[in-house]
Scaffold this active site. Structure first.
Site, mmCIF file in Angstrom:
data_model
loop_
_atom_site.group_PDB
_atom_site.id
_atom_site.type_symbol
_atom_site.label_atom_id
_atom_site.label_comp_id
_atom_site.label_asym_id
_atom_site.label_seq_id
_atom_site.Cartn_x
_atom_site.Cartn_y
_atom_site.Cartn_z
ATOM 1 N N LYS A 52 0.842 -1.205 0.000
ATOM 2 C CA LYS A 52 0.000 0.000 0.000
ATOM 3 C C LYS A 52 0.875 1.252 0.000
ATOM 4 O O LYS A 52 0.621 2.211 -0.740
ATOM 5 C CB LYS A 52 -0.933 -0.002 1.218
ATOM 6 C CG LYS A 52 -2.054 -1.012 1.081
ATOM 7 C CD LYS A 52 -2.754 -1.305 2.388
ATOM 8 C CE LYS A 52 -3.732 -2.466 2.196
ATOM 9 N NZ LYS A 52 -4.257 -2.985 3.468
ATOM 10 N N GLN A 96 -4.491 -1.784 9.790
ATOM 11 C CA GLN A 96 -4.385 -3.087 9.125
ATOM 12 C C GLN A 96 -4.969 -4.200 10.000
ATOM 13 O O GLN A 96 -4.658 -4.310 11.183
ATOM 14 C CB GLN A 96 -2.909 -3.373 8.801
ATOM 15 C CG GLN A 96 -2.686 -4.637 8.013
ATOM 16 C CD GLN A 96 -3.310 -4.601 6.612
ATOM 17 O OE1 GLN A 96 -3.175 -3.631 5.888
ATOM 18 N NE2 GLN A 96 -4.020 -5.672 6.255
ATOM 19 N N ASP A 119 -11.441 2.578 4.432
ATOM 20 C CA ASP A 119 -11.728 1.139 4.388
ATOM 21 C C ASP A 119 -13.245 0.894 4.392
ATOM 22 O O ASP A 119 -13.704 -0.202 4.082
ATOM 23 C CB ASP A 119 -11.118 0.475 5.634
ATOM 24 C CG ASP A 119 -10.212 -0.688 5.268
ATOM 25 O OD1 ASP A 119 -10.047 -0.948 4.067
ATOM 26 O OD2 ASP A 119 -9.679 -1.324 6.196
#
Ligand code: NDP
Length: 291
Positions: A52, A96, A119
């Site tokens: 990422k 994460q 997200d």
């Protein structure tokens, strides 16, 4: 033999579009910024965070990689999230998954500023998805699946889409997305899961079959009707002594036999996977543009 839906090629197209949006934002003195927070040293998570960060840099985004020790407390992590919420250079924040067990992940997600929740798991964004409010953020994997279909010219409107799996991260949110009114939506959606009866009968009625169950090569030819479009979200490691690393990646679909019947199908790897990260970048650029 079916047409291959190449996620890598479609992701490149997404990046080309993002590059011009980013250039426009930069002309107005704004650089989209993404912060990825990693707690602990899970090797798979570390690899995801690295890719990422690399993609952000490649696109010219501001990237912050925050690596915290495995014994980080809930209070410490919440404090870092609040700092990032207040940082004007950061437009997107991602913690994460999965975090170590002392962390209450749902509470961390709720602490995110919904306007920076790229997200898409904050309750505000989930509600916006359900309400059809396009200002919200949609989770990256479902959004990537939808984009694959759109870019491949597959008609979603009116199609019967059967989704295998009902997780928040894929199945449930994808169902909401594809039944939404308007472009990329208007599907008739059925979701099946581990308690569903007559599973094969239902999957055979799909115009578009999307598998997200985490069961290697579960979907066989008998689950698919002739001419269906098959999207394979699964990423599973199976032991393989013939390859150097000792395992290979397979999807939830038995690719070879299903591709004999499907009109179009995604490969694993190289299908949905590259789209997930492309959608994270896209959500970050959207977040910057909306602030
Ligand atoms: P979860 O384990 O959270 O959910 C699995 C879902 O599949 C559950 O709803 C479960 O049903 C259902 N299920 C499991 N076994 C069966 C079965 N035999 N028959 C019918 N339904 C079944 O998995 P995720 O949604 O997180 O991930 C699914 C797959 O997608 C995994 O392979 C994962 O690695 C991959 N993935 C890929 C991503 C990408 O970027 N390409 C991103 C995210 C995930 P029930 O609810 O009844 O238990």
């Amino acid at each position: 033999m079916s047409r291959l839906i190449e996620g890598r090629t479609i992701a490149e197209k997404v990046y080309a579009g993002l590059r011009s949006e980013i250039a426009e934002l930069k002309k107005r003195g704004r650089t989209p910024g993404l912060a990825v927070v990693l707690v602990g040293d899970n090797p798979a998570s570390r690899a995801y965070v690295r890719s990422k960060d690399k993609m952000c840099r490649d696109l010219g985004l501001h990237s912050v990689k925050l690596e915290l020790p495995a014994d980080t407390t809930q209070a410490e992590l919440l404090a870092r999230v609040r700092e990032l919420n207040g940082d004007p250079a950061i437009h997107g924040i991602l913690v994460q998954s999965p975090p170590p067990k002392q962390i209450d992940e749902a509470a961390i997600v709720r602490a995110l500023d919904p306007a920076k929740d790229v997200d898409g798991f904050h309750p505000t964004n989930v509600a916006k998805l359900a309400l059809g409010d396009v200002s919200g953020f949609v989770p990256c994997t479902p959004l990537g699946c939808q984009r694959l279909l759109i870019e491949s010219g597959i008609e979603i409107s009116g199609a019967h889409v059967v989704i295998l799996g009902r997780s928040m991260i894929v199945g449930k949110t994808l169902a909401l997305l594809l039944m939404r009114k308007g472009r990329g939506g208007d599907a008739t959606v059925t979701v099946v899961h581990s308690r569903s009866r007559r599973l094969a009968e239902i999957t055979r009625s799909a115009d578009i079959l999307i598998a997200a169950i985490g069961q290697p090569e579960f979907v066989r030819a008998e689950h698919v009707c002739e001419g269906a479009v098959v999207i394979d979200v699964g990423i599973n490691r199976v032991d393989d002594p013939m390859v150097e690393r000792g395992y290979r990646l397979v999807g939830d679909v038995a690719f070879t036999e299903v591709s004999e019947k499907a009109s179009a199908i995604t490969p694993v790897p190289g299908g949905v996977g590259p789209m997930t990260i492309a959608m994270l970048m896209s959500n970050t650029v959207k977040a910057c543009g909306q602030m």
